[in-house]
Design an enzyme around this catalytic site. Structure first.
Site, mmCIF file in Angstrom:
data_model
loop_
_atom_site.group_PDB
_atom_site.id
_atom_site.type_symbol
_atom_site.label_atom_id
_atom_site.label_comp_id
_atom_site.label_asym_id
_atom_site.label_seq_id
_atom_site.Cartn_x
_atom_site.Cartn_y
_atom_site.Cartn_z
ATOM 1 N N SER A 41 0.837 -1.213 0.000
ATOM 2 C CA SER A 41 0.000 0.000 0.000
ATOM 3 C C SER A 41 0.867 1.257 0.000
ATOM 4 O O SER A 41 2.020 1.239 0.413
ATOM 5 C CB SER A 41 -0.902 0.024 1.241
ATOM 6 O OG SER A 41 -1.647 -1.165 1.334
HETATM 7 C C1 LIG Z 1 -2.790 -4.457 -0.555
HETATM 8 S S1 LIG Z 1 -2.058 -6.018 -0.227
HETATM 9 C C2 LIG Z 1 -1.390 -5.871 1.377
HETATM 10 C C3 LIG Z 1 -0.389 -4.864 1.685
HETATM 11 C C4 LIG Z 1 0.356 -5.226 2.936
HETATM 12 N N1 LIG Z 1 -0.389 -4.925 4.130
HETATM 13 C C5 LIG Z 1 1.713 -4.617 2.908
HETATM 14 O O1 LIG Z 1 2.056 -3.852 3.816
HETATM 15 O O2 LIG Z 1 2.453 -4.941 1.979
HETATM 16 C C6 LIG Z 1 -3.416 -7.102 0.232
HETATM 17 C C7 LIG Z 1 -3.001 -8.489 0.631
HETATM 18 O O3 LIG Z 1 -4.149 -9.184 1.125
HETATM 19 C C8 LIG Z 1 -4.025 -10.539 0.764
HETATM 20 N N2 LIG Z 1 -5.338 -11.179 0.911
HETATM 21 C C9 LIG Z 1 -6.428 -11.107 0.098
HETATM 22 N N3 LIG Z 1 -7.451 -11.830 0.592
HETATM 23 C C10 LIG Z 1 -7.006 -12.388 1.754
HETATM 24 C C11 LIG Z 1 -7.597 -13.252 2.739
HETATM 25 N N4 LIG Z 1 -8.847 -13.715 2.611
HETATM 26 N N5 LIG Z 1 -6.844 -13.606 3.806
HETATM 27 C C12 LIG Z 1 -5.564 -13.171 3.955
HETATM 28 N N6 LIG Z 1 -4.952 -12.359 3.035
HETATM 29 C C13 LIG Z 1 -5.665 -11.974 1.964
HETATM 30 C C14 LIG Z 1 -3.480 -10.459 -0.648
HETATM 31 O O4 LIG Z 1 -2.920 -11.683 -1.063
HETATM 32 C C15 LIG Z 1 -2.460 -9.321 -0.529
HETATM 33 O O5 LIG Z 1 -1.182 -9.802 -0.223
#
Ligand SMILES: C[S@@+](CC[C@H](N)C(=O)[O-])C[C@H]1O[C@@H](n2cnc3c(N)ncnc32)[C@H](O)[C@@H]1O
Length: 203
Positions: free
Chosen positions: A52
């Site tokens: 993000s």
């Molecule tokens: C915008 S990215 C995260 C950014 C992260 N917080 C960082 O600092 O890099 C969103 C993440 O959520 C994960 N994600 C999506 N659905 C999910 C779920 N049901 N459970 C856990 N992770 C999930 C994706 O694979 C992705 O890595």
């Protein structure tokens, strides 16, 4: 990054500002993109996912009002950067990532950088992490179309939860559990990757 993008846009919590200053974002970004690590936009981290933008990390951290003693749950570890920032602001951070390669890489990076209070699990975060509940704060960094009830159920009284909600038009929402129930506040419009897994089967 700090003065131009974070302070100028209204982030005031001095602990959040210090946590961002002290967390090396370039360590969580692919090597080929490191020269862009401190620009205010999301960056690809592989597997169709992103880290993000710094302002959003700062805003979501600030609204959780962390003082240092909290147990925090994050859904969507991604690169591990947001979890690292939270690790500087709270006592323990539990973070869940659904893409195994991302979760494993983040776990290695967090350990290498010494974030010993950040605990990574690979799996679907929809059901939260009941073994460590209730949480003083919950942050979701992928967008479900509705607020996942199991996460609300794992929020302590007095706790805060911040998450993007929606499909195309997403809102960043702040929930608070008070002794009387749940209060909901809309913060800003945002664009996150969708929350996948069980979240997509429950609407
Ligand atoms: C915008 S990215 C995260 C950014 C992260 N917080 C960082 O600092 O890099 C969103 C993440 O959520 C994960 N994600 C999506 N659905 C999910 C779920 N049901 N459970 C856990 N992770 C999930 C994706 O694979 C992705 O890595």
């Amino acid at each position: 990054m700090m003065e131009g993008q974070i302070v100028a846009r209204g982030i005031k919590d001095t602990r959040v500002l210090a946590a961002l200053r002290d967390t090396p974002r370039h360590e969580f970004v692919p090597e080929a993109l490191r020269d862009q690590a401190y620009q205010d936009h999301p960056l690809p981290i592989g597997f169709g996912q992103t880290i993000s933008q710094p302002y959003i990390v700062a805003l979501m951290s600030e609204v959780l009002e962390l003082g240092g003693d909290e147990i925090v749950l994050e859904i969507g570890t991604g690169s591990g950067y947001q979890a690292a920032v939270l690790g500087r602001l709270a006592k323990e951070v539990y973070t869940i990532e659904i893409v195994p390669e991302l979760g494993e890489r983040a776990e290695r990076d967090l350990a290498r950088l010494g974030f010993l209070n950040v605990h990574v699990r690979v799996g679907d975060g929809y059901q939260g992490w009941p073994e460590h509940a209730p949480f003083d704060a919950i942050i979701v960094t992928a967008a479900p179309q509705q607020v996942p009830q199991p996460l609300v159920d794992q929020l302590a009284v007095g706790g805060r939860m911040v998450l993007p909600v929606g499909r195309w038009n997403q809102e960043l929402v702040l929930l608070r559990r008070t002794s009387k129930g749940i209060e909901r506040e809309k913060l800003i419009d945002v664009r996150f990757v969708p929350m996948v897994g069980e979240a997509q089967q429950t609407h």
